[in-house]
Design an enzyme around this catalytic site. Structure first.
Site, PDB file in Angstrom:
ATOM      1  N   ARG A   1       6.673 -12.835   8.350  1.00  0.00           N
ATOM      2  CA  ARG A   1       7.326 -11.583   7.988  1.00  0.00           C
ATOM      3  C   ARG A   1       8.669 -11.482   8.698  1.00  0.00           C
ATOM      4  NH1 ARG A   1       3.050  -7.470   9.231  1.00  0.00           N
ATOM      5  NH2 ARG A   1       4.431  -6.256   7.932  1.00  0.00           N
TER       6      ARG A   1
ATOM      7  N   LYS B   1       5.512   0.651  10.528  1.00  0.00           N
ATOM      8  CA  LYS B   1       5.312   1.875   9.757  1.00  0.00           C
ATOM      9  C   LYS B   1       4.915   3.034  10.662  1.00  0.00           C
ATOM     10  CE  LYS B   1       4.110   0.801   5.415  1.00  0.00           C
ATOM     11  NZ  LYS B   1       3.143   0.287   4.435  1.00  0.00           N
TER      12      LYS B   1
ATOM     13  N   GLU C   1       0.883  -1.160   0.000  1.00  0.00           N
ATOM     14  CA  GLU C   1       0.000   0.000   0.000  1.00  0.00           C
ATOM     15  C   GLU C   1       0.929   1.219   0.000  1.00  0.00           C
ATOM     16  OE1 GLU C   1      -2.188   0.926   3.564  1.00  0.00           O
ATOM     17  OE2 GLU C   1      -3.539   2.277   2.490  1.00  0.00           O
TER      18      GLU C   1
END
Length: 548
Positions: A263, A273, A37
């Site tokens: 991950r 983030k 994204e």
RNA sequence: UGGGGUGUCGCCAAGCGGUAAGGCAACGGACUCUGACUCCGUCAUUCGUUGGUUCAAAUCCAGCUACCCCAGCCA
């Protein structure tokens, strides 16, 4: 058909499917995607995902789209899509097409209407709070929305009105009609479209309803003809929903298959983030490309070679077990690459003057550009007998086995001569001000004649007359800070508040005229315990060099 | 207390019924004009745990246990 050797469980699955003929219909042509994204700069965690996807592309000759999963207009921007494209380029990953989920908005809308027509979706008037309240809990089933049984005609009318902008944000949603009693909460009539009168960075004000990830992602995959949709573990619970959306949309087999992997986590590196954005927004760091950031831009800025990052990803593998990779493993990959490829320069960070009392004149010496390369390339450096060495390379009270300079001891000035320390001048504070030495002409670097004089150690130096002085920009290490770090997350990464994190303890950076980076490698520590060899912080991009 | 996952050396990670790869770290030693690099050697009788099946199990079955994920109109 000859199958490539699988290097992880995902490729193993692919091989099995290929062997079973699952993709014969499409000529065994596979397709994957990297779907970030565009709401932040990519970091080293994204690199792992890229390596996995681009790995499939390279190994199977698959097609790969870089897809911006831009379905939430509030957070996204071109700045981020550029950073994502740049990251791919820098890493040498070539994608087939740059696509956007927002390219599919029309198609997505059509499919949503199909869901309604097929009785698989309905417009719900419940508020956000009401939806939460009726969703049930982990252990209790949810209750059906009172709007669940609206007629197809009414749903269609309402949905079109939503699209036309007749309703306020949050007034209505389009929901999938699945199962309010499902033990998987994601299946309890998830929202497909929400109303948001927000301008989108690409579609502007064309839309006031936006699709949710759970719907847009699988359908985008299917539209593109993705065969393998690789994502991280937290989407495992969404897989049944992923399949539901694809099936109900009426796509034909082979349908895209979602496969999840763990991950990346690295000790002492915070990658969330939210946290990184906060550091940038509050100017704790100079930007997303601050060399202390674990972002691709930061890593690049720090002088980390992209190949080292790919090697790292190959080394750590791909699995489904939660894991935290040691930062030492990353450092090792970077060191290996730098050692192999970096040109060398000498530098001292904490200078102290060393005078060779019996040397007169000046001369040019040959300095190897890279001892690892067989080409023997050298550059000339000038020596005048008055140089600076690092304070750490001299000791007033040498511990046992000390290999560097001390009063009465000898040491080799790298690429020059062996010198012996005869005397030391101290200032009023008792600090070393000048080191007085004698040199031995016959020990000149490169001479074949064996000399009587021996030296155990080698130290770097910078000529007092010809050496260039560079102002280092020294960054303060980022420390664990309650305000910026997610506590639980930080604990899991073994973050120690005493230590710096995000990979850099003492970064020294300097700007040069030609912008060509030089790697500075300091010689090892005397104390083996602290670091046997150099750590990442000792290999820095020196954008200028001494004695160049 | 529901559902979905995962547990193999300090850290990653192979292994897919035939008797525990590799990398990082660590530790010895050799070499060295970077105490680096390189080289050579050491480093899991044991695979979360308890039972079961089998000539044979980390691999199959059952129970137990630990940890992770899920109740955004985020992705």
């Amino acid at each position: 058909m000859k199958l490539p050797e699988a290097s992880n469980f995902i490729e193993q699955i692919i091989n099995e499917e290929l062997a079973a003929g699952k993709f014969e219909k499409r000529g065994n042509k596979l397709q994957v995607r990297f779907p970030p994204e565009p709401n932040g700069y990519p970091h080293i965690g994204h690199i792992k995902a890229m390596c996995i996807n681009f790995g499939v592309k390279e190994k199977y000759g698959a097609k790969l789209n870089l897809r911006m999963d831009d379905t939430n207009p509030a957070k996204e921007d071109y700045e981020y899509v550029n950073s994502l494209v740049d990251a791919c380029k820098w890493l040498g990953f070539e994608f087939d097409q740059l696509v956007f989920a927002s390219d599919y908005y029309d198609k997505l809308y059509e499919i949503a209407e199909k869901y309604i027509i097929d009785g698989n979706a309905y417009v719900c008037d419940l508020s956000a709070e009401e939806i939460t309240a009726t969703r049930g809990t982990l252990t209790e089933a949810g209750t059906p929305s009172p709007y669940r049984e609206r007629s197809v005609e009414e749903n269609l009318r309402l949905f079109r009105e939503m699209k036309a902008g007749k309703y306020l944000d949050g007034a209505k949603t389009l929901r999938a009609k699945i199962d309010m009693t499902s033990p998987n909460i994601n299946m309890r009539d998830p929202i497909i479209y929400r109303i948001a009168h927000v301008s989108h960075y690409r579609t502007g004000d064309k839309w006031c309803i936006y699709p949710m990830y759970d719907f847009a992602h699988p359908v985008s995959d299917a539209i593109e003809g993705i065969t393998h949709s690789l994502c991280s573990l937290e989407f495992e619970n969404h897989r049944p929903l992923y399949n539901w959306f694809v099936e109900k949309a009426g796509f034909e087999a082979p349908l895209p298959r979602q496969i999840e992997f763990a991950r990346l986590n690295i000790t002492n590196m915070l990658m969330s983030k939210r946290y990184l954005k906060k550091l940038v927004d509050e100017k704790i760091v100079s930007g997303w490309d601050d060399p202390r950031m674990p972002t691709v831009a930061g890593l690049k800025n720090r002088g980390v070679p992209p190949e080292a990052l790919k090697k790292f990803c190959a080394d750590i593998g791909v699995a489904k077990a939660y894991s935290v990779v040691s930062q030492a493993q990353l450092d090792s990959c970077i060191r290996d690459n730098l050692n192999e490829n970096a040109e060398r320069a000498m530098a001292v960070l904490n200078p102290v003057k060393l005078t060779v009392t019996n040397y007169v004149g000046e001369e040019e010496l040959s300095f190897e550009k890279n001892p690892m390369k067989a080409d023997g390339a050298t550059r000339d450096i000038k020596f005048t007998g008055t140089v600076y060495i690092d304070r750490d390379d001299f000791s007033l009270n040498p511990p046992p086995k000390y290999k560097r300079l001390y009063k009465g001891g000898t040491v080799r000035l790298k690429s020059a001569y062996i010198v012996r320390c005869d005397d030391v001048k101290l200032n009023n504070e008792g600090e070393v001000e000048e080191i007085l030495c004698t040199y031995f002409p016959e020990t000149k670097s490169g001479s074949d004649k064996p000399s009587e004089v021996k030296a155990k150690g080698v130290v770097q130096w910078v000529d007092a007359k010809y050496g260039k002085q560079v102002v280092f920009k020294q960054y303060q290490p980022l420390l664990k800070d309650e305000e910026y770090a997610d506590q639980d997350y930080a604990e899991r990464l073994n973050l120690d508040s005493e230590k710096s994190f995000n990979g850099i303890a003492e970064p020294y950076l300097a700007e040069s005229e030609d912008g060509k980076p030089f790697q500075l490698m300091r010689t090892g520590y005397y104390k083996k315990s602290s670091a046997n060899g150099f750590t990442l912080s000792e290999i820095v991009s020196l954008k200028d060099s001494f004695n160049k």
